[in-house]
Write a protein that holds these residues in place. Sequence first.
Motif, PDB file in Angstrom:
ATOM      1  N   TYR A  64     -11.798 -24.713  10.580  1.00 17.98           N
ATOM      2  CA  TYR A  64     -10.797 -24.384   9.561  1.00 17.98           C
ATOM      3  C   TYR A  64      -9.512 -25.162   9.800  1.00 17.98           C
ATOM      4  O   TYR A  64      -8.874 -25.640   8.865  1.00 17.98           O
ATOM      5  CB  TYR A  64     -10.492 -22.883   9.528  1.00 17.98           C
ATOM      6  N   GLY A  91      -4.724 -22.588   7.143  1.00 14.32           N
ATOM      7  CA  GLY A  91      -5.931 -22.014   7.729  1.00 14.32           C
ATOM      8  C   GLY A  91      -6.016 -20.512   7.592  1.00 14.32           C
ATOM      9  O   GLY A  91      -6.631 -19.853   8.417  1.00 14.32           O
ATOM     10  N   ASP A 118     -10.640 -18.485   3.623  1.00 14.15           N
ATOM     11  CA  ASP A 118     -11.898 -19.214   3.530  1.00 14.15           C
ATOM     12  C   ASP A 118     -11.892 -20.058   2.264  1.00 14.15           C
ATOM     13  O   ASP A 118     -11.164 -19.775   1.320  1.00 14.15           O
ATOM     14  CB  ASP A 118     -13.076 -18.246   3.468  1.00 14.15           C
TER      15      ASP A 118
END
Length: 101
Positions: free
Chosen positions: A37, A75, A78
């Motif tokens: 990520y 980050g 999702d």
Amino acid sequence: MNKDNIKNAKNFDELLDIKYGKIGAEKGDEFEEKAQYFVISEMLKQARKEANMTQEQLANKVGTKKSYISRLENGKCDIQLSTLYRIFEFGLGKRINLMFG
């Protein structure tokens, strides 16, 4: 975690295994996911800056909100693969190549 083990690590991968666990173990998988990520968020941020776009301009171009782009760059959320493609390819004019290993 044993400090002697860390001192005796022969390479960076071994150090990561000692500190965060091997890939396949829960702790190692968790670390790897967070690392991925981070990489995606940094690539997005860099590509957007290279395109001389603000987060808001990019969001408008791909049909999302500035807050979503900000969360991605930090980050904090999702991302679906289809959204990743839309942002990089349509929004930033970059090609994405994925490699599975």
